[in-house]
Design a protein around this motif. Structure first.
Motif, short mmCIF file in Angstrom:
data_model
loop_
_atom_site.label_atom_id
_atom_site.label_comp_id
_atom_site.label_asym_id
_atom_site.label_seq_id
_atom_site.Cartn_x
_atom_site.Cartn_y
_atom_site.Cartn_z
N CYS A 170 12.23 -35.71 30.02
CA CYS A 170 10.90 -35.72 30.61
C CYS A 170 9.86 -35.95 29.52
CB CYS A 170 10.63 -34.39 31.33
SG CYS A 170 11.77 -34.09 32.71
N ASP A 190 4.64 -33.24 30.86
CA ASP A 190 5.85 -34.07 30.99
C ASP A 190 6.28 -34.18 32.44
OD1 ASP A 190 5.79 -34.34 28.27
OD2 ASP A 190 7.35 -32.85 27.88
N THR A 191 5.56 -34.98 33.19
CA THR A 191 5.82 -35.09 34.63
C THR A 191 6.74 -36.26 34.98
OG1 THR A 191 3.80 -36.41 34.88
CG2 THR A 191 3.62 -34.03 35.24
N CYS A 193 10.31 -38.21 34.28
CA CYS A 193 11.64 -37.95 33.73
C CYS A 193 12.51 -39.19 33.93
CB CYS A 193 12.28 -36.74 34.41
SG CYS A 193 11.34 -35.20 34.23
#
Length: 379
Positions: A170, A190-191, A193
């Motif tokens: 991510c 960290d959206t 991935c």
């Protein structure tokens, strides 16, 4: 470029291509070059690779500028009355040269080789900016950063360390560069991935950087770069200057080079060889451009088949090849191989590839790479 596949069905035999353009030189496009904005040093005098001493026999006489078509082959006449018959395809060589000249590239090169034999079918180069630059300099000199082509080296190192192709990371940001915050985990930011396979196909820099920091180090990555031929002389009938890879130990710079940001220089022929590893089941076959030597007395000398080195295991090479196919079906090269509606331009022929792009200022130069192989189903 892709007209090769449509116009010449036999292109299926020419399964490695390295298409490289160093272009968009702003001084070239928008006005005359000035002394404060020097050109790329690629003249014969400065950049053409030279041997310390002339090679013995015919090797010291081989010169691409002296090739002529005879009996359907590109041939060079020797001083003693003999001749060199090359592996270059006259039609493809002419087509490639015309293609590069048509777009008036400041600097450009195209290389085609056969996977199984290493035979070189095209060595083409053109500069609309500096007429002193010849084909040998443009195809055999490492005059541009490897850019995201180096992701193939990083991916190989990761696969060989046991990292699966579907390993997911991510991240946030990092589309056009890597900064310290891009390589530090931050659950709030960290959206997105993505997997290793996706990162190679779409050239996702933070994923490559984070995986390299977790599973590799500078020493390991440098060793893998050298397995791929960086920092050493590649055997060839014409002198090649070694491509270079300096892998820093600093965490940020290690992440950057893993994703293809600077620290490397690559020649177009070497770029083709890098692509050939996935196509050739993990083997890098050394290139060859001389098919036979006809001596003055009529006797024929056939050079021994080129050797090679195993770079990857067959399993790792298969995974890498699949990532490269995704580059042309859904990744950074998708638009070049498919219509706007998603219809493949080459029909049922699949292509594996890797793009690379990078730019620098003073003067502005935009580097664009494509290395690949076809048909991917049976290279």
């Amino acid at each position: 470029m892709f007209g090769f596949f449509r116009q010449r069905p036999a292109i299926g035999l020419l399964v490695i291509m390295s298409f490289f353009i160093a272009g968009a030189v702003m001084a070239h496009r928008n006005g005359p070059q000035t002394a404060s904005r020097p050109g790329l040093a690629l003249s014969k005098k400065k950049a053409k690779p030279k041997q310390a001493a002339p090679a013995p026999g015919w090797r010291g006489q081989l010169d691409l500028d002296r090739l002529r078509v005879e009996d359907g082959a590109l041939v060079q006449r020797l001083k003693d009355g003999g001749k060199l018959v090359t592996t270059l395809d006259p039609d493809l060589q002419t087509y490639a040269q015309k293609l590069l000249a048509t777009y008036e590239l400041p600097y450009g090169a195209m290389v085609l080789t056969e996977v199984g034999s290493g035979s070189v079918k095209v060595l083409a180069g053109h500069s609309s900016r500096d007429k002193r630059v010849d084909t040998e300099a443009l195809t055999l000199t490492p005059w541009a950063p490897a850019a995201s082509v180096f992701k193939l080296v990083t991916a190989s190192a990761l696969l060989s360390r046991g990292v699966p192709a579907n390993a997911t990371v991510c991240y946030h940001g990092g589309l056009r560069g890597l900064h310290k915050d891009n390589i530090v985990d931050n659950p709030r930011l960290d959206t997105a991935c993505r997997s290793l396979s996706y990162a190679v196909a779409k050239s996702v820099n933070p994923v490559m950087g984070k995986l390299a920091l977790k599973y590799l180090n500078a020493k390991r990555l440098k060793r893998w770069a050298e397995r791929y031929g960086f920092n050493k002389t590649i055997p060839f009938e014409l002198p090649m200057r070694p491509s270079t890879a300096a892998v820093p130990s600093d965490r940020l710079e290690l992440a950057r080079v893993s994703a293809g940001f600077w620290h490397t220089e690559l020649s177009p022929l070497h770029g083709a060889l890098i692509a050939s590893v996935a196509a050739n089941k993990g083997l890098m076959r050394w290139p060859s451009v001389v098919r036979e030597v006809v001596k003055a007395d009529g006797s024929v000398e056939t050079p021994a088949p080129t050797q090679g080195e195993r770079v990857l295991s067959r399993q790792a090479a298969r995974h890498l090849a699949q990532m490269m196919v995704r580059t042309t079906t859904m990744g950074t090269a998708r638009k070049a191989f498919n219509t706007r509606r998603g219809r493949p331009l080459l029909g049922g022929m699949k292509v594996g590839g890797k793009t690379g792009s990078l730019s620098r200022n003073d003067p502005f130069l935009s580097y664009s790479w494509f290395v690949g192989f076809a048909p991917a189903q049976n290279p």
